[in-house]
Write a protein that holds these residues in place. Sequence first.
Motif, PDB file in Angstrom:
ATOM      1  N   ALA A   1      47.923  36.975 -24.254  1.00 57.33           N
ATOM      2  CA  ALA A   1      47.763  36.847 -25.704  1.00 57.33           C
ATOM      3  C   ALA A   1      49.094  36.994 -26.419  1.00 57.33           C
ATOM      4  O   ALA A   1      49.358  36.313 -27.428  1.00 57.33           O
ATOM      5  N   GLU A   2      49.957  37.870 -25.930  1.00 59.51           N
ATOM      6  CA  GLU A   2      51.278  38.059 -26.539  1.00 59.51           C
ATOM      7  C   GLU A   2      52.128  36.802 -26.436  1.00 59.51           C
ATOM      8  O   GLU A   2      52.996  36.547 -27.275  1.00 59.51           O
ATOM      9  N   LYS A   3      51.885  36.001 -25.390  1.00 61.00           N
ATOM     10  CA  LYS A   3      52.628  34.753 -25.214  1.00 61.00           C
ATOM     11  C   LYS A   3      51.920  33.563 -25.838  1.00 61.00           C
ATOM     12  O   LYS A   3      52.428  32.431 -25.808  1.00 61.00           O
ATOM     13  N   GLY A   4      50.714  33.795 -26.351  1.00 62.13           N
ATOM     14  CA  GLY A   4      49.983  32.735 -27.026  1.00 62.13           C
ATOM     15  C   GLY A   4      49.319  31.749 -26.092  1.00 62.13           C
ATOM     16  O   GLY A   4      49.068  30.599 -26.479  1.00 62.13           O
ATOM     17  N   HIS A   5      49.026  32.162 -24.868  1.00 62.93           N
ATOM     18  CA  HIS A   5      48.392  31.266 -23.899  1.00 62.93           C
ATOM     19  C   HIS A   5      47.026  31.813 -23.499  1.00 62.93           C
ATOM     20  O   HIS A   5      46.880  33.021 -23.293  1.00 62.93           O
ATOM     21  N   PRO A   6      46.029  30.928 -23.360  1.00 62.06           N
ATOM     22  CA  PRO A   6      44.729  31.389 -22.842  1.00 62.06           C
ATOM     23  C   PRO A   6      44.852  31.723 -21.354  1.00 62.06           C
ATOM     24  O   PRO A   6      45.613  31.090 -20.619  1.00 62.06           O
ATOM     25  N   LEU A   7      44.117  32.725 -20.930  1.00 57.86           N
ATOM     26  CA  LEU A   7      44.200  33.185 -19.543  1.00 57.86           C
ATOM     27  C   LEU A   7      42.982  32.723 -18.759  1.00 57.86           C
ATOM     28  O   LEU A   7      41.839  32.969 -19.140  1.00 57.86           O
ATOM     29  N   LYS A   8      43.241  32.051 -17.648  1.00 55.89           N
ATOM     30  CA  LYS A   8      42.176  31.621 -16.753  1.00 55.89           C
ATOM     31  C   LYS A   8      41.973  32.695 -15.677  1.00 55.89           C
ATOM     32  O   LYS A   8      42.929  33.125 -15.041  1.00 55.89           O
ATOM     33  N   VAL A   9      40.733  33.131 -15.492  1.00 58.31           N
ATOM     34  CA  VAL A   9      40.427  34.164 -14.500  1.00 58.31           C
ATOM     35  C   VAL A   9      39.685  33.527 -13.331  1.00 58.31           C
ATOM     36  O   VAL A   9      38.659  32.864 -13.531  1.00 58.31           O
ATOM     37  N   THR A  10      40.220  33.729 -12.124  1.00 60.12           N
ATOM     38  CA  THR A  10      39.604  33.189 -10.912  1.00 60.12           C
ATOM     39  C   THR A  10      39.209  34.338  -9.996  1.00 60.12           C
ATOM     40  O   THR A  10      40.049  35.172  -9.648  1.00 60.12           O
ATOM     41  N   ASP A  11      37.947  34.362  -9.623  1.00 67.23           N
ATOM     42  CA  ASP A  11      37.436  35.409  -8.728  1.00 67.23           C
ATOM     43  C   ASP A  11      37.517  34.902  -7.292  1.00 67.23           C
ATOM     44  O   ASP A  11      36.775  33.993  -6.895  1.00 67.23           O
ATOM     45  N   THR A  12      38.399  35.470  -6.489  1.00 71.47           N
ATOM     46  CA  THR A  12      38.597  35.015  -5.113  1.00 71.47           C
ATOM     47  C   THR A  12      37.581  35.596  -4.143  1.00 71.47           C
ATOM     48  O   THR A  12      37.465  35.134  -3.008  1.00 71.47           O
ATOM     49  N   ALA A  13      36.847  36.620  -4.556  1.00 74.68           N
ATOM     50  CA  ALA A  13      35.829  37.239  -3.696  1.00 74.68           C
ATOM     51  C   ALA A  13      34.640  37.643  -4.564  1.00 74.68           C
ATOM     52  O   ALA A  13      34.425  38.826  -4.829  1.00 74.68           O
ATOM     53  N   PRO A  14      33.856  36.649  -5.004  1.00 77.27           N
ATOM     54  CA  PRO A  14      32.697  36.969  -5.855  1.00 77.27           C
ATOM     55  C   PRO A  14      31.590  37.645  -5.058  1.00 77.27           C
ATOM     56  O   PRO A  14      31.492  37.496  -3.833  1.00 77.27           O
ATOM     57  N   THR A  15      30.777  38.395  -5.751  1.00 74.61           N
ATOM     58  CA  THR A  15      29.663  39.094  -5.106  1.00 74.61           C
ATOM     59  C   THR A  15      28.453  38.172  -4.999  1.00 74.61           C
ATOM     60  O   THR A  15      28.448  37.052  -5.521  1.00 74.61           O
ATOM     61  N   ALA A  16      27.414  38.663  -4.314  1.00 77.06           N
ATOM     62  CA  ALA A  16      26.180  37.895  -4.171  1.00 77.06           C
ATOM     63  C   ALA A  16      25.527  37.690  -5.531  1.00 77.06           C
ATOM     64  O   ALA A  16      25.747  38.470  -6.472  1.00 77.06           O
TER      65      ALA A  16
END
Length: 309
Positions: A69-84
């Motif tokens: 947010a400080e850099k003005g960019h949206p952050l993409k979150v990727t879950d590499t080990a999702p649960t059931a």
Amino acid sequence: MLAQTLQDKSDGALSVRTVPDRAAAVNHLRTQASYGAHLPGKHPELLVASASSDTSATVVEKVFTKVAAEKGHPLKVTDTAPTADGDPTGQGIFFLLVAVSIGSYASVAVIGGAGAVLALRIRAALAVAASLVVSVIGVVFAGPLFGLVDHGLGGLWAMAWLYSAGILLIGVGLHTFLKRWTTLGLMVLFVMLNFTSSGGIFRPELQPGFFASLHSFWNGAGFVEGVRSHVYFGGYGLGGHVLVLALWFVAGLAVVGLAGLSESKRRKAAARVAAAGTDAVAGSVEAGGTHGSKHAARTEEEIEETVGV
């Protein structure tokens, strides 16, 4: 530069390091060496592993969302080990731990109360049988019934049985020494110290120092981390967690062995006391019989004297 800035601002609360590329970052997450990885740029991405700990992933996401947010960019979150799918919060394994623990020490109370007159080897056999039942019920609830775990049920059952058997054997052995206080002792060992240190809700990095230290060798932590490793992280580190469970099982066997020695000594002492009491009664009867014969002889003499007069 960013890593050093975050390290300085966190005042030691974060341990920040750099890796050469995305593949290395994913490997850190899959081996649980890290709990989040930020890939900077115009389209920043945050890698997390929610199966390791949903709370840790949430903390990491808050930190790097602020950075983006400080850099003005949206952050993409990727879950590499999702649960059931049946465990969206990633805390289902912890609740399975709670269920198996309660079933185990409740079984100790039943065996201790109903089987107090049984030989210790029979009580130990009942403990092993009860752990089998408890572990099977736990796996049925975790898998087919609620979908907290969607694969690897065989390994899950093995760890649940080893965990439950350790508690039951320790409980049956302690009952010889603690009697009515056994349930309280088990609650201290396998609820107060166990649940908090297990890492099921908060990993040791987010726990007070005392409980964080217990996490490395307590049986609840061995179960939770072992199941996580088996189900979500390809078995990485599984051997160490199974070893913890196995050592607690061996500790249970040792406590049962000590209980057997104690009960054997008590039986021998009781037998000696009973034998001494029998000897005392026999001696008293014998002494009474001799006195009675002498008294009878004197009475006959007195009668004869009276008749002679």
